[in-house]
Every structure is written in C-alpha cells, then in structure tokens.
Design an enzyme around this catalytic site. Structure first.
Site, PDB file in Angstrom:
ATOM      1  N   HIS A 304       0.851  -1.187   0.000  1.00  0.00           N
ATOM      2  CA  HIS A 304       0.000   0.000   0.000  1.00  0.00           C
ATOM      3  C   HIS A 304       0.884   1.231   0.000  1.00  0.00           C
ATOM      4  CE1 HIS A 304      -3.090   2.868   1.201  1.00  0.00           C
ATOM      5  NE2 HIS A 304      -3.937   1.983   0.723  1.00  0.00           N
ATOM      6  N   ASP A 361      -7.993  -5.494   0.193  1.00  0.00           N
ATOM      7  CA  ASP A 361      -8.491  -6.323  -0.910  1.00  0.00           C
ATOM      8  C   ASP A 361      -8.119  -7.796  -0.770  1.00  0.00           C
ATOM      9  OD1 ASP A 361      -9.790  -4.309  -2.304  1.00  0.00           O
ATOM     10  OD2 ASP A 361      -7.886  -3.554  -3.042  1.00  0.00           O
TER      11      ASP A 361
END
Ligand code: ACO
Length: 427
Positions: A304, A361
C-alpha cells in the site's frame, strides 16, 4: 508561533512556511515557490505531495490508524450502519434521530431510476465490464436529472440522489447481464438488505434475508467508505476542480477505481488465488515470482502506498471473513490458501524489508464470494462503498475558499525547437 523551513540555493535563502495538521502532521507550504524562485517541485506519483487541507479522514500508515471525522473505523464497523457512516462523512458528524429519519426518507424517495436507463444497459455488449458500465451510467445521470442547483438543499438532493441510485443501478446491471427481470428497491428494507434483495430476489425464488450476509455487506461498505487522497478520490477532486457536475466527477472516480492497482485489486486477488489453485496450490512459487524483478507479477492484495504496517481494514475484514464463512457454514479452500499465502509472505525477508502487508483487498474478495457476489462485480461493490467518501471530498473541495483548478506542472525533457520538415524531406 509560525514555523519555517529554509531552502538554500546558490547562496539565496527562501523561507517556506510549515503547516501543521491537528494530528501533528507537518507539511512545507510551497504555494509561493515558483513565484519567488522560478522552481517547481518534482514528485512522481505525488508520494510526498499534500494536495489539500482536509477534515474528513485521518490515516497514519505507520501506526495502522484510520478514522472518519475522528471516529476510529473499528468502532464504526462494530456499531454504525452504512447510512450513518455516509452521513458522518458527508456532513461531518453522526446524524441524530431526526436527521437520520430525513436522510432515510430522501434515500428511499430517490432510489428508483428512470426507466429509460434500462435501454442504455441493454445496449452495452454482453461482455462489458460492470465498472465501465457503471462509470458511463453515472455520467449519463446528468442527462436524466439535469437539475443541479447551487443552494445547499439542491446540492444535498443531488448527493442523496447519487447515493440512492448508484446502489439500484449496480443491482440492475447484474440482473440485466443475467437476462433477468429487474427487482425494484423496497421501502421496508435497510440500505444493505435492499441491495441484496435487488441482486438475488427472483420471481421463482424469493430472497430470504440472511443476517450474516447483510452484516458482512455493512462492514464491507463501511471499511471502503473513504481513504483520504487515494487515486480515485484524487481523480474526483481533480476532475471536480474544473467545476464539472458531480455526476461527471464521480464517474471519473469510478473509472480510476477500476484499475487493478487500486479497487480492481479485489477481483485480481481472486483471479490470482484461482490461478494458484489451478496450478496445484503452489503459493510459494507465486511469492518467488513476486520477488523477481524481471517478472512483472505482483502479489495482489499486498502493499500500500500509505500503510507500511498491517492495513487496519484488512484486520477487520479477515476476522469478519472467518465469522461469515462459519456462520454460512461455507468451507472455502480459497480462504485456507489465502491464509497460507499471507503467512508465508509476511515471514519472507523481501516482504518484511519492503513493508508489504495484506491490504483490504486481500480478504474482501472471499467475503464477497461468500455473499454470492460474482467476481466481475467486486469492484462495483467497492465503488458503492466509496461513494460517500467521494461525495464528501468533492463537497469539501467545492466549499474550499482557497479552491483552485488542479493543474500540475512538469519538467519538459523533449526536443529543443527545430523547424517543420516537409513530407518529401522526412526519413
Ligand atoms: N508484490 C511484490 N512486490 C511489491 C508489491 C507487491 N504486491 N507491492 C510493492 N512491491 C515492491 C515493488 O516492487 C517495489 O520494490 P523495489 O523498491 O525493490 O523496486 C516496492 O515494493 C515499492 O513498490 P511501489 O510500486 O513503488 O509502491 P507504491 O506505493 O507505488 O505502490 C501499490 C503501492 C500500487 C498498492 C503496490 O503495492 C501494488 O501494486 N500492490 C498490488 C496491487 C494491490 O493490492 N492494490 C490495492 C491497493 S489498496 C487499494 O487501492 C484499495
């Protein structure tokens, strides 16, 4: 006391003001830099650039903190409805009883879509991706609902219309893609129940509300509701800065979210896990590939831009995933594979050194699968969840007294000037 950073170049000193946020985040205000020095800054991917002041969402990527309007996302996931969360993001505080009732009535009143929109759906090629369809349809809403207005009431009504209709449109696109009759929203159902009913109710098999599935959807949407200046939100702000209508700005956010490096990752994770399963479940090979700099393959659902520790949303999603599968009595071998892959990656020196942890996710696809959502609709589910955040960020940027059209600069690296060459003389 005002703080400054001093920039020295060729003996010249420039003082740049320091801006400090409420959580102590520091930024150097370079808004006068070019005018004072002729310099611009260069920051590919904007990794060090703050594009705005914002009072909506706070995240600390090192500590794994995420708060909407000051409230930890863990508390919202535990206690709030998605509707309350949407209200909180857009209006800055949780609604009281009267405000919530008014908001619910407005959402219900706006939940139908113009019947002519169905014709649009029917004319998309069968293989169209639902995200492409959703982005086009949201843009098309401007033609069906041209009244935008500038008073607070009129703007509120456009925002509520979007929140109410996008959910209906998403379910409608699924029904039409299957060749089934469209199911209309019902006033006696909550926001999440209504969506599941519109997706799964059929004339031959009425949908029975499943509490665990409704709760999973509520948590899924709350966890996705905002994430400060991510790629799609920045798209909404940049496009909105040209003063386009809200539908066009949100449509651009949906298009950005579609990418596999952003919201499309939830679909990409399931595709990756399916491919690993099809190759005999050798997840170690996937880890080796992800580490190989000559191979473009990346571990989907890992890494991320901001989180350099475990994504707090992924923690909640993983726990919820376990509970959901238990309660629905589903034994999904993909969950076991995901857990093995996660453990191996989190103990691998490459992933540790690069601060790569599972993001939201990684487990969200397994949750959506259990609820019965088809894989190509996963990112649409993300888009419905992110809608309140996009709207809140758009509204904040429109109300900003220091608003400017977004127009970055560049450092030109092309040819120096040369003269036009007639076609007969070109090689
Ligand atoms: N697998 C393997 N290596 C990775 C991964 C990954 N998933 N993610 C990053 N890296 C490595 C890069 O190769 C790079 O290595 P290097 O420094 O040795 O060259 C380093 O980590 C930094 O990567 P960047 O791409 O520079 O990091 P950035 O912040 O630009 O990208 C992103 C973040 C796009 C999320 C990236 O981690 C990625 O592609 N992840 C997979 C896709 C994904 O899961 N996206 C969902 C994000 S969450 C969301 O949008 C809802």
């Amino acid at each position: 006391m005002e703080e400054f950073v001093t920039l020295t170049y060729n003996g010249q000193e420039i003082k740049l003001p320091v801006v400090i946020g409420t959580e102590g985040e520091k930024a150097i205000d370079i808004s006068g830099l070019r005018q004072d020095t002729g310099f611009i800054t260069l920051d590919p991917g904007y990794a060090n650039t703050g594009s705005c002041l914002s009072a909506i969402t706070y995240m600390d990527g090192e500590k794994g903190i995420l708060r909407y309007r000051g409230i930890p996302v863990e508390q919202l996931a535990e206690n709030a409805t998605f509707k309350e969360t949407a209200y909180l993001l857009i209006n800055g505080k949780l609604p009281n009883r009267d405000q919530l009732t008014r908001f619910s009535v407005m959402l219900n009143d706006n939940s139908l879509v113009h019947e002519d929109l169905k014709a649009f759906y029917q004319n998309f090629p069968r293989a169209s991706h639902p995200m492409g369809i959703l982005s086009s349809m949201v843009n098309a809403l401007r033609s069906f609902y041209p009244e935008l207005g500038t008073t607070e009431e009129e703007i509120n009504s456009t925002m509520t219309r979007l929140l109410a209709k996008v959910r209906t449109m998403a379910a409608m696109s699924y029904k039409i893609s299957r060749g089934h009759r469209v199911v209309y929203p019902r006033p006696d159902m909550t926001y999440c129940e209504n969506f599941l009913n519109m997706m799964f109710d059929t004339p031959v098999k009425p949908y029975e509300i499943n509490r665990a599935a409704v709760n999973a959807l509520r948590v899924f949407w709350i966890l996705h509701a905002d994430h400060e200046q991510n790629c799609s939100t920045s798209a909404v702000r940049v496009v909105g800065s040209a003063r386009v209508n809200l539908y066009a700005a949100i449509s651009s956010g949906i298009a950005a979210l579609w990418g596999p490096l952003h919201g499309g990752a939830n679909q990409a994770v399931i595709e990756m896990l399916t491919a690993i399963q099809a190759n005999g479940g050798d997840y170690k090979k996937a880890i080796e590939r992800a580490k190989d700099k000559n191979d473009p393959f990346r571990l989907m659902g890992f890494g991320h831009r901001v989180y350099k520790t475990y994504d707090p949303r992924a923690k909640i999603m993983k726990k919820m995933c376990d509970e959901l599968l238990d309660s629905l009595q589903i034994d999904d071998p993909m969950l076991d594979l995901a857990k093995e892959l996660e453990e191996a990656a989190c103990n691998d020196a490459y992933f540790i050194d690069h601060n790569l942890y599972p993001n939201i996710d990684f487990y969200s696809g397994i949750v959506l699968r259990a609820v019965g959502i088809p894989t190509n609709m996963f990112t649409v589910m993300f888009a419905i969840g992110r809608l309140p955040g996009w709207i809140a960020q758009w509204k904040e940027s429109m109300d900003d007294p220091k608003w400017k059209i977004c127009r970055p600069r560049q450092v030109y690296t092309g040819n120096l000037q040369y003269d036009f060459i007639p076609i007969h003389a070109r090689i």
